[in-house]
Design a protein around this motif. Structure first.
Motif, PDB file in Angstrom:
ATOM      1  N   VAL A  61     -11.431  -0.937   8.289  1.00 36.37           N
ATOM      2  CA  VAL A  61     -10.594  -1.977   8.876  1.00 36.37           C
ATOM      3  C   VAL A  61      -9.325  -2.130   8.045  1.00 36.37           C
ATOM      4  O   VAL A  61      -8.226  -2.248   8.576  1.00 36.37           O
ATOM      5  N   GLY A  62      -9.464  -2.094   6.728  1.00 38.47           N
ATOM      6  CA  GLY A  62      -8.307  -2.253   5.863  1.00 38.47           C
ATOM      7  C   GLY A  62      -8.684  -2.108   4.398  1.00 38.47           C
ATOM      8  O   GLY A  62      -9.861  -2.131   4.045  1.00 38.47           O
ATOM      9  N   VAL A  63      -7.659  -1.949   3.563  1.00 44.79           N
ATOM     10  CA  VAL A  63      -7.830  -1.787   2.116  1.00 44.79           C
ATOM     11  C   VAL A  63      -7.004  -2.857   1.416  1.00 44.79           C
ATOM     12  O   VAL A  63      -5.845  -3.091   1.775  1.00 44.79           O
ATOM     13  N   LYS A  64      -7.614  -3.496   0.416  1.00 41.11           N
ATOM     14  CA  LYS A  64      -6.898  -4.471  -0.404  1.00 41.11           C
ATOM     15  C   LYS A  64      -7.043  -4.040  -1.856  1.00 41.11           C
ATOM     16  O   LYS A  64      -8.161  -3.919  -2.361  1.00 41.11           O
ATOM     17  N   ASN A  65      -5.921  -3.783  -2.518  1.00 46.14           N
ATOM     18  CA  ASN A  65      -5.943  -3.405  -3.935  1.00 46.14           C
ATOM     19  C   ASN A  65      -5.701  -4.637  -4.789  1.00 46.14           C
ATOM     20  O   ASN A  65      -4.734  -5.366  -4.589  1.00 46.14           O
ATOM     21  N   LEU A  66      -6.599  -4.847  -5.745  1.00 44.55           N
ATOM     22  CA  LEU A  66      -6.526  -5.964  -6.675  1.00 44.55           C
ATOM     23  C   LEU A  66      -6.281  -5.408  -8.070  1.00 44.55           C
ATOM     24  O   LEU A  66      -6.315  -4.188  -8.265  1.00 44.55           O
ATOM     25  N   PRO A  67      -6.033  -6.251  -9.077  1.00 42.49           N
ATOM     26  CA  PRO A  67      -5.696  -5.736 -10.403  1.00 42.49           C
ATOM     27  C   PRO A  67      -6.708  -4.754 -11.004  1.00 42.49           C
ATOM     28  O   PRO A  67      -6.335  -3.784 -11.645  1.00 42.49           O
ATOM     29  N   LEU A  98     -16.692  -2.427  -2.492  1.00 43.13           N
ATOM     30  CA  LEU A  98     -15.953  -2.660  -3.733  1.00 43.13           C
ATOM     31  C   LEU A  98     -15.843  -1.333  -4.466  1.00 43.13           C
ATOM     32  O   LEU A  98     -16.852  -0.689  -4.763  1.00 43.13           O
ATOM     33  N   VAL A  99     -14.614  -0.920  -4.753  1.00 50.48           N
ATOM     34  CA  VAL A  99     -14.355   0.375  -5.373  1.00 50.48           C
ATOM     35  C   VAL A  99     -13.640   0.136  -6.699  1.00 50.48           C
ATOM     36  O   VAL A  99     -12.637  -0.593  -6.733  1.00 50.48           O
ATOM     37  N   PRO A 100     -14.129   0.727  -7.811  1.00 50.40           N
ATOM     38  CA  PRO A 100     -13.430   0.530  -9.084  1.00 50.40           C
ATOM     39  C   PRO A 100     -12.033   1.147  -9.040  1.00 50.40           C
ATOM     40  O   PRO A 100     -11.824   2.181  -8.401  1.00 50.40           O
ATOM     41  N   GLY A 101     -11.095   0.490  -9.702  1.00 46.32           N
ATOM     42  CA  GLY A 101      -9.735   1.036  -9.785  1.00 46.32           C
ATOM     43  C   GLY A 101      -8.961   0.890  -8.491  1.00 46.32           C
ATOM     44  O   GLY A 101      -9.228   0.024  -7.664  1.00 46.32           O
ATOM     45  N   TYR A 102      -8.006   1.780  -8.323  1.00 40.17           N
ATOM     46  CA  TYR A 102      -7.069   1.751  -7.195  1.00 40.17           C
ATOM     47  C   TYR A 102      -7.543   2.691  -6.093  1.00 40.17           C
ATOM     48  O   TYR A 102      -7.864   3.859  -6.356  1.00 40.17           O
ATOM     49  N   ALA A 103      -7.604   2.196  -4.871  1.00 38.68           N
ATOM     50  CA  ALA A 103      -7.941   3.023  -3.704  1.00 38.68           C
ATOM     51  C   ALA A 103      -6.663   3.227  -2.899  1.00 38.68           C
ATOM     52  O   ALA A 103      -6.108   2.265  -2.368  1.00 38.68           O
ATOM     53  N   GLU A 104      -6.195   4.439  -2.837  1.00 42.70           N
ATOM     54  CA  GLU A 104      -4.974   4.751  -2.085  1.00 42.70           C
ATOM     55  C   GLU A 104      -5.203   4.473  -0.597  1.00 42.70           C
ATOM     56  O   GLU A 104      -6.050   5.121   0.028  1.00 42.70           O
ATOM     57  N   PRO A 105      -4.485   3.500  -0.025  1.00 47.37           N
ATOM     58  CA  PRO A 105      -4.691   3.177   1.387  1.00 47.37           C
ATOM     59  C   PRO A 105      -4.502   4.373   2.328  1.00 47.37           C
ATOM     60  O   PRO A 105      -5.163   4.442   3.365  1.00 47.37           O
ATOM     61  N   MET A 106      -3.663   5.322   1.967  1.00 53.19           N
ATOM     62  CA  MET A 106      -3.486   6.501   2.820  1.00 53.19           C
ATOM     63  C   MET A 106      -4.755   7.354   2.868  1.00 53.19           C
ATOM     64  O   MET A 106      -4.949   8.112   3.809  1.00 53.19           O
ATOM     65  N   ASN A 107      -5.620   7.246   1.852  1.00 52.75           N
ATOM     66  CA  ASN A 107      -6.885   7.979   1.846  1.00 52.75           C
ATOM     67  C   ASN A 107      -7.968   7.258   2.645  1.00 52.75           C
ATOM     68  O   ASN A 107      -9.036   7.823   2.889  1.00 52.75           O
ATOM     69  N   TYR A 108      -7.703   6.002   3.014  1.00 52.39           N
ATOM     70  CA  TYR A 108      -8.633   5.189   3.787  1.00 52.39           C
ATOM     71  C   TYR A 108      -7.891   4.560   4.960  1.00 52.39           C
ATOM     72  O   TYR A 108      -7.774   3.340   5.055  1.00 52.39           O
ATOM     73  N   PRO A 109      -7.381   5.391   5.875  1.00 51.11           N
ATOM     74  CA  PRO A 109      -6.573   4.828   6.967  1.00 51.11           C
ATOM     75  C   PRO A 109      -7.399   3.946   7.899  1.00 51.11           C
ATOM     76  O   PRO A 109      -8.602   4.178   8.092  1.00 51.11           O
ATOM     77  N   SER A 110      -6.763   2.964   8.466  1.00 50.24           N
ATOM     78  CA  SER A 110      -7.414   2.076   9.417  1.00 50.24           C
ATOM     79  C   SER A 110      -8.028   2.886  10.555  1.00 50.24           C
ATOM     80  O   SER A 110      -7.391   3.765  11.120  1.00 50.24           O
ATOM     81  N   GLY A 111      -9.285   2.609  10.846  1.00 44.53           N
ATOM     82  CA  GLY A 111      -9.994   3.312  11.914  1.00 44.53           C
ATOM     83  C   GLY A 111     -10.737   4.549  11.471  1.00 44.53           C
ATOM     84  O   GLY A 111     -11.522   5.114  12.228  1.00 44.53           O
ATOM     85  N   ALA A 112     -10.527   5.008  10.230  1.00 44.11           N
ATOM     86  CA  ALA A 112     -11.181   6.229   9.751  1.00 44.11           C
ATOM     87  C   ALA A 112     -12.687   6.011   9.609  1.00 44.11           C
ATOM     88  O   ALA A 112     -13.134   4.963   9.150  1.00 44.11           O
ATOM     89  N   PRO A 113     -13.484   7.023   9.976  1.00 44.49           N
ATOM     90  CA  PRO A 113     -14.926   6.927   9.761  1.00 44.49           C
ATOM     91  C   PRO A 113     -15.242   7.083   8.272  1.00 44.49           C
ATOM     92  O   PRO A 113     -14.665   7.933   7.593  1.00 44.49           O
ATOM     93  N   ILE A 114     -16.144   6.251   7.783  1.00 38.56           N
ATOM     94  CA  ILE A 114     -16.480   6.243   6.359  1.00 38.56           C
ATOM     95  C   ILE A 114     -17.973   5.989   6.178  1.00 38.56           C
ATOM     96  O   ILE A 114     -18.589   5.295   6.988  1.00 38.56           O
ATOM     97  N   THR A 115     -18.531   6.557   5.124  1.00 35.40           N
ATOM     98  CA  THR A 115     -19.898   6.266   4.697  1.00 35.40           C
ATOM     99  C   THR A 115     -19.839   5.935   3.212  1.00 35.40           C
ATOM    100  O   THR A 115     -19.144   6.614   2.460  1.00 35.40           O
TER     101      THR A 115
END
Length: 169
Positions: A61-67, A98-115
């Motif tokens: 659905v979306g990616v939010k990068n925090l500190p 929850l993913v440690p560090g920075y998740a590049e939003p381009m690597n997790y585009p909206s609508g992409a299938p993920i496991t």
């Protein structure tokens, strides 16, 4: 006619075995005790599933990068035997990976299938649109964004029926 029946008895099991062999193996090892509960079930009673191991998937659905970490919101769907999301089935709620560090939003585009494979880390109240929502949180050990080719693989382009047809894939 008898020869045809013998041929069918020999060829049909071989064909079915060949089609079953086309399905890729699961990408993550299912540990003993891995929960079969869905995100909706966990959201309804998070205290029953504390620190449980899960393998969940769906659409990003979306990616939010925090500190210090990133959060990937996922609309959950059931997984097939290869742990790919099955979008023809109904949704199973939402969760936040929850993913440690920075998740590049381009690597997790909206609508992409993920496991994702990880451990439940509680829940958080939030909103989906204007509606209140409880999101299960998954401390992600591993995640996989599926390509279109991977989503198609293991689905043989074979169909059975009477008549003539043309399929374009």
């Amino acid at each position: 006619m008898r020869h045809a029946a013998v041929a069918i008895r020999i060829l049909l099991p071989a064909l079915l075995l060949g089609l079953a062999a086309c399905a890729p193996a699961p990408i993550y090892k299912v540990a003993p005790g891995t929960l079969s509960a869905t995100p909706v079930q966990v959201a309804q009673a998070p205290e029953q599933y504390v620190r449980g191991q899960v393998i969940w998937g769906g659409r990003v659905v979306g990616v939010k990068n925090l500190p210090d970490h990133s959060e990937i919101e996922v609309l959950a769907f059931p997984l097939d035997s290869s742990q790919r999301p099955r979008f023809g089935a109904g949704g199973n709620g939402r969760f936040i990976a929850l993913v440690p560090g920075y998740a590049e939003p381009m690597n997790y585009p909206s609508g992409a299938p993920i496991t994702v494979d990880g451990q439940l880390a509680g829940s958080r109240s939030g909103k989906v649109g204007e509606a209140d929502y409880v999101f299960p949180l998954v401390q992600t050990a591993q995640s996989h964004v599926w390509t279109a080719e991977e989503m198609r693989s293991g689905h043989p382009n074979v169909s059975f029926g009477l008549g003539v047809g043309v399929g374009i894939h």
